[in-house]
Design an enzyme around this catalytic site. Structure first.
Site, PDB file in Angstrom:
ATOM      1  N   GLU A 165       0.817  -1.221   0.000  1.00 35.42           N
ATOM      2  CA  GLU A 165       0.000   0.000   0.000  1.00 35.42           C
ATOM      3  C   GLU A 165       0.851   1.271   0.000  1.00 35.42           C
ATOM      4  O   GLU A 165       0.745   2.129   0.873  1.00 35.42           O
ATOM      5  CB  GLU A 165      -0.975  -0.023   1.184  1.00 35.42           C
ATOM      6  CG  GLU A 165      -1.903  -1.222   1.127  1.00 35.42           C
ATOM      7  CD  GLU A 165      -2.809  -1.348   2.348  1.00 35.42           C
ATOM      8  OE1 GLU A 165      -2.770  -0.479   3.229  1.00 35.42           O
ATOM      9  OE2 GLU A 165      -3.566  -2.338   2.406  1.00 35.42           O
ATOM     10  N   ASN A 206       2.335  -4.883  -3.270  1.00 29.43           N
ATOM     11  CA  ASN A 206       0.924  -5.232  -3.078  1.00 29.43           C
ATOM     12  C   ASN A 206       0.127  -3.965  -2.775  1.00 29.43           C
ATOM     13  O   ASN A 206       0.587  -3.092  -2.034  1.00 29.43           O
ATOM     14  CB  ASN A 206       0.836  -6.214  -1.896  1.00 29.43           C
ATOM     15  CG  ASN A 206      -0.509  -6.883  -1.754  1.00 29.43           C
ATOM     16  OD1 ASN A 206      -1.044  -7.421  -2.714  1.00 29.43           O
ATOM     17  ND2 ASN A 206      -1.066  -6.847  -0.553  1.00 29.43           N
ATOM     18  N   HIS A 242     -10.119  -6.355  -2.461  1.00 32.29           N
ATOM     19  CA  HIS A 242     -11.190  -6.237  -1.466  1.00 32.29           C
ATOM     20  C   HIS A 242     -12.346  -5.516  -2.166  1.00 32.29           C
ATOM     21  O   HIS A 242     -12.361  -4.286  -2.255  1.00 32.29           O
ATOM     22  CB  HIS A 242     -10.710  -5.452  -0.241  1.00 32.29           C
ATOM     23  CG  HIS A 242      -9.670  -6.157   0.553  1.00 32.29           C
ATOM     24  ND1 HIS A 242      -9.911  -7.361   1.185  1.00 32.29           N
ATOM     25  CD2 HIS A 242      -8.371  -5.839   0.818  1.00 32.29           C
ATOM     26  CE1 HIS A 242      -8.804  -7.746   1.818  1.00 32.29           C
ATOM     27  NE2 HIS A 242      -7.863  -6.849   1.604  1.00 32.29           N
ATOM     28  N   GLU A 270      -5.827 -10.802  -1.842  1.00 31.74           N
ATOM     29  CA  GLU A 270      -6.649 -10.648  -0.645  1.00 31.74           C
ATOM     30  C   GLU A 270      -8.137 -10.606  -0.996  1.00 31.74           C
ATOM     31  O   GLU A 270      -8.907  -9.830  -0.426  1.00 31.74           O
ATOM     32  CB  GLU A 270      -6.244  -9.378   0.119  1.00 31.74           C
ATOM     33  CG  GLU A 270      -4.775  -9.334   0.480  1.00 31.74           C
ATOM     34  CD  GLU A 270      -4.371  -8.085   1.260  1.00 31.74           C
ATOM     35  OE1 GLU A 270      -5.258  -7.445   1.869  1.00 31.74           O
ATOM     36  OE2 GLU A 270      -3.173  -7.753   1.260  1.00 31.74           O
ATOM     37  N   ASP A 272     -11.932 -10.683  -1.322  1.00 31.52           N
ATOM     38  CA  ASP A 272     -13.230 -10.920  -0.703  1.00 31.52           C
ATOM     39  C   ASP A 272     -14.233  -9.982  -1.372  1.00 31.52           C
ATOM     40  O   ASP A 272     -13.857  -9.014  -2.028  1.00 31.52           O
ATOM     41  CB  ASP A 272     -13.216 -10.747   0.830  1.00 31.52           C
ATOM     42  CG  ASP A 272     -12.581  -9.463   1.312  1.00 31.52           C
ATOM     43  OD1 ASP A 272     -12.644  -8.445   0.592  1.00 31.52           O
ATOM     44  OD2 ASP A 272     -12.020  -9.452   2.423  1.00 31.52           O
TER      45      ASP A 272
END
Length: 455
Positions: A165, A206, A242, A270, A272
């Site tokens: 990030e 990432n 996400h 990651e 979801d």
């Protein structure tokens, strides 16, 4: 959040309330296929040369959680155990307990480990964030941290999220401890130090909101292009993914491909898909479509290494505590029952959906007593050959009929429409098991038996 596992039901219709009292009636509906019969996701992924992973919590790697984590996935990511605040809470004092536990579990189950994460603006120990460091001091601390952690797991970690990030939404660098003190070259230095500590590990940058082509992902693209040109060791880009229900970027596959064309791997790290609660069959169907879209995009690009979900069960998801009112974001519900999203992942990896056994779950409506102005009713839901993770019964009363009290369910009535949903403790109906709920009602004039729908 418990998720609704079925929407098809058969209505109960009889000639009179007394007939129901005398005989009872069964409502048949379609339940999900038995999970044990499905080909494990890891086998499907391996056949396509892909990774299917999950983030895990080390302390939970027992029982059903551990069984599923080991059987379904060929890669594990420590959710929190390898972050700086976890491994070095006090300067020079290291705690590798949970990280070691996850690595050992992965080795025992023939799984890769994705290290997460070495350099991040968040979840750092207070001694680090509160320090008044010079550039040289902070650089030394960072190098020591990377060398120590990567070196400890040398040969045991397939890939590292080295830098996490680094960008703002507009593509500028995030203003944080690292950038403000060390400048943009902290990224190149971190990658170089990680490579020196374990030359065999794949090294990633990432980030989130970089799944589609936008200002942030373009900044990341330009950084990777520059690092490659400078000879800095960079092997891959992680797209966190996400996502919000129904919002998979249309340019996802294009974006994966443009990074791959730079000569680096891409991983969905990651994944979801969160939804506004509560979940229902429509939302779960859209979620399944979203998971399928992401998996399809990865499968279509050779250099997409694979997909990791950020927790595989809703009971271990970060979403509800971070996004109040949202949840149900993972492929399994809180009771470890696979959702439509699980089956969508399997199908995207080349699996086939197993038709559920017909009539595997039934709901039987009966009346245990009645009198001149009232009655007591009961519904029993039983499964054989399948299971449920939640249930809901709906019906429409005739004029003058009213629920006055319910137990083992939450019942509401608006006009003549009644809805009863499972309580917090009895949403799961296992294969071979049953649950019941009951209610008292009043009536005037007549007391006809309503048509009941489960779904």
């Amino acid at each position: 959040m418990r998720s609704l596992r079925t929407s098809l039901s058969t209505s109960l219709r009889t000639g009179s309330f007394l007939a129901a009292l005398a005989t009872g009636a069964a409502l048949l509906f379609t339940a999900p296929a038995a999970h044990a019969a499905d080909t494990p996701l890891r086998d499907l992924a391996a056949a396509k040369g892909k990774v299917i992973g999950t983030a895990v919590t080390g302390s939970k790697l027992t029982g059903t959680y551990g069984d599923l984590a080991g059987a379904q996935f060929n890669s594990l990511t420590p959710g929190n155990a390898m972050k700086w605040g976890s491994v070095e809470p006090a300067r020079g004092s290291f705690d590798w307990t949970e990280a070691d536990q996850i690595v050992a579990f992965a080795q025992a189950h023939n799984q890769q480990v994705r290290g997460h994460t070495l350099v991040w603006h968040n979840q750092n120990p207070s001694w680090l964030t509160n320090g008044n460091w010079t550039s040289a001091q902070l650089s030394s601390l960072l190098q020591n941290h990377i060398t120590t952690e990567v070196g400890r797991y040398k040969g045991k970690i397939a890939a590292w999220d080295v830098v996490n990030e680094a960008f703002n939404e507009d593509g500028t660098y995030r203003s944080d401890l690292w950038y403000n003190t060390l400048g943009a070259d902290y990224i190149a230095n971190a990658l170089t130090w990680a490579h020196a500590a374990d030359p065999a590990a794949k090294l990633y940058i990432n980030d989130y909101n970089v799944e589609g082509v936008n200002a942030k992902s373009t900044a990341l693209y330009n950084l990777v292009k520059d690092l490659k040109a400078r000879g800095v060791p960079i092997d891959g880009v992680g797209l966190q993914a996400h996502l919000i229900l129904g919002q998979v970027p249309s340019s996802l596959q294009q974006n994966i491909q443009r990074f791959a064309d730079l000569g680096v791997d891409v991983s969905i790290t990651e994944l979801d898909v969160r939804m506004a609660l509560s979940a229902d069959s429509t939302k779960l169907a859209q979620q399944a479509a979203d998971y399928r879209s992401v998996l399809n995009a990865c499968v279509a690009v050779t250099r997409c290494a694979g997909v990791t979900v950020w927790g595989f069960t809703d009971s271990d998801s970060w979403v509800p505590s971070t996004f109040p009112g949202y949840g149900a974001a993972t492929p399994y519900d809180e009771n470890y029952a696979p959702k439509p999203a699980y089956h969508a992942i399997a199908e995207a990896l080349g699996g086939t959906a197993t038709p559920p056994p017909s009539g595997a779950c039934t709901a039987t409506y009966s009346v245990t007593s009645q009198w001149n102005t009232g009655f007591t009713g009961q519904v029993t839901i039983a499964c054989s050959g399948a299971s449920l993770s939640s249930w809901k019964a709906n019906w429409t009363f005739g004029a003058g009929q009213q629920i006055t009290q319910a137990w083992n369910a939450t019942c509401s009535q608006s006009g003549t429409a009644v809805t009863c949903t499972n309580a917090s403790y009895n949403g799961s109906v296992p294969d071979g098991g049953s649950v019941s709920f009951g209610f008292n009602g009043s009536w005037s004039g007549s007391n006809p038996v309503p048509a009941v729908t489960l779904g």
